[in-house]
Design an enzyme around this catalytic site. Structure first.
Site, PDB file in Angstrom:
ATOM      1  N   SER A  78      43.214  30.616  44.342  1.00  0.00           N
ATOM      2  CA  SER A  78      41.922  31.613  44.232  1.00  0.00           C
ATOM      3  C   SER A  78      41.992  32.838  45.408  1.00  0.00           C
ATOM      4  CB  SER A  78      40.667  30.486  44.084  1.00  0.00           C
ATOM      5  OG  SER A  78      39.530  31.269  43.750  1.00  0.00           O
ATOM      6  N   ASP A 228      40.749  30.654  37.205  1.00  0.00           N
ATOM      7  CA  ASP A 228      40.939  30.186  38.455  1.00  0.00           C
ATOM      8  C   ASP A 228      42.006  29.139  38.510  1.00  0.00           C
ATOM      9  OD1 ASP A 228      40.885  29.157  41.202  1.00  0.00           O
ATOM     10  OD2 ASP A 228      38.625  29.752  41.016  1.00  0.00           O
TER      11      ASP A 228
END
Length: 415
Positions: A78, A228
């Site tokens: 991320s 993600d």
């Protein structure tokens, strides 16, 4: 092969100019790994730690030294994936695009545009709930454009040192790990760095999922439907170590004659983005009343995502701690994390100037705190006996990293 380094550094020591590729682990004694957690705007915390680490390396080896010169693998999830790309995307001189000291400034300048803050009013909770049900909180357009402008046409195989970035494929419900090692032998995994960064940052409810396609020279293609990487590995430390282990098993010459199970050769720095454990945000009586919506969105927070992200990161730290302690090499593993975040600092997307400056201060304060290790029973971080501060620990690791780089060049020059 690792990043750029310096043959001169091998013989001249400090103040050498790192301009040639660093030899692989097979020419040294250790495998060096840097790992950076996910956490949105809280990426300012590890970003601040990295500024200190790079400054220590520059004191040892000269002002041109960069973090990528010292690590065989840099892993990021991320926001950690974005930092990883900043540290390893090549510029026109095939050097890292960003110096570590530029990372906090990047967040300060772009954070408010990545996470635009909405006006607070009497109907804000209702508007937020409606927005959470209608689509992602942010459209991601600015973030996507910024990443594309930074990474340009650079691909995974072109990073200045090896990287590992986790994502998750929603179509096949399985993690997709992007690594430079695989990209060099599997063209369909050699994606644009921009697509990888956008994907690993596509946090559910915050940003839209990302689709892209890769093609090889034979005309074959592969589709990716990604969100993600924190869904799979918010702390990518063990993911990076597993990728290296796989390369050793596959007899990658960069690692010969290292034994596949010789984990004592790993030197690992793992940087967290902070958590709010001490704030005790949730309780069982409160959660017991929630349905689907409550778990997804509650008083401006996203409980289910928070719980999954922290559980994933903590489990990895526990596994790594057990591994290094069992091998009696706990001094080869440094985890820097702050569990005392409260209020806005514990959020992933509060990008006000005050909160971002507070996060930078938390990173600087963290350097002054005692070096800590997770208690395997309670999950809390406890000071290491005679371990000094986190800054002391980084100083120690910086010396080890510099010595390892010089050792490899010395062996290369003598062969």
């Amino acid at each position: 092969m690792a990043s750029t380094g310096s043959a001169a550094a091998a013989s001249n020591g400090a103040n050498a100019n790192p301009v040639v590729p660093t030899p692989p682990p097979s020419m040294g004694k250790m495998i060096t790994v840097l790992s950076i957690d996910g956490g949105g705007i809280r990426g300012l915390i590890p970003g601040t730690i990295l500024v200190y680490l790079e400054s220590k390396l520059q004191e040892l080896d000269g002002p041109d030294a960069r973090i990528a010169d010292y690590f065989d693998v840099i892993a990021g999830t991320s926001t950690g994936g974005l930092v990883t790309a900043m540290l390893t995307t090549p510029n026109k001189d095939n050097r890292p695009l960003f110096a570590a000291k530029e990372i906090p400034q990047f967040y300060l300048e772009n954070g408010p545009k990545i996470f635009p803050q909405k006006l607070v009013g009497p109907f804000t909770p209702a508007v937020n709930l409606f927005g959470a049900l209608a689509g992602p909180k942010y459209d991601g357009k600015f973030l996507h454009n910024k990443i594309k402008s930074l990474c340009g046409d650079s691909r995974l195989s072109q990073t200045v040192t090896n990287i590992v970035v986790p994502t998750f494929d929603v179509k096949y419900l399985q993690p997709i790990i992007f690594s430079t090692y695989e990209a060099k032998s599997m063209p369909l995994k050699d994606a644009l760095l921009s697509d990888i960064c956008i994907s690993t940052s596509a946090a559910p409810t915050y940003f839209p999922a990302h689709y892209f396609q890769t093609k090889d020279s034979a005309g074959n293609s592969r589709d990716f439907n990604l969100v993600d990487g924190g869904v799979a590995a918010n702390n990518p430390t063990m993911t990076a170590m597993s990728q290296v282990t796989k390369e050793i098993f596959m007899e990658n010459p960069d690692f010969f004659p290292i034994n596949p199970m010789d984990y004592g050769k790993f030197l690992v720095i793992s940087l967290g983005t902070g958590s709010a454990k001490e704030a005790e945000k949730y309780t069982a009586p409160g959660c017991a009343k929630w349905g689907v919506l409550g778990w997804l969105y509650n008083n401006g927070m996203t409980p289910l995502i928070d719980i999954f992200a922290h559980a994933s990161a903590d489990m990895v730290d526990i596994h790594a701690s057990i591994l290094f302690q069992a091998l009696r090499t706990e001094n080869h593993y440094l985890r820097i994390q702050d569990d005392s975040l409260i209020g806005d600092t514990s959020s992933v997307d509060v990008s006000t100037r005050k909160n971002m400056e507070d996060l930078i201060q938390i990173g600087n304060d963290l350097l002054k705190k005692p070096a800590a290790r997770v208690n395997l029973e309670t999950g809390t971080y406890e000071p290491i006996a005679r371990g000094g501060t986190n800054a002391d620990a980084i100083d120690h690791f910086a010396k080890k990293l510099s010595e390892e780089r010089k050792r490899r060049h010395a062996k290369l020059n003598s062969s």
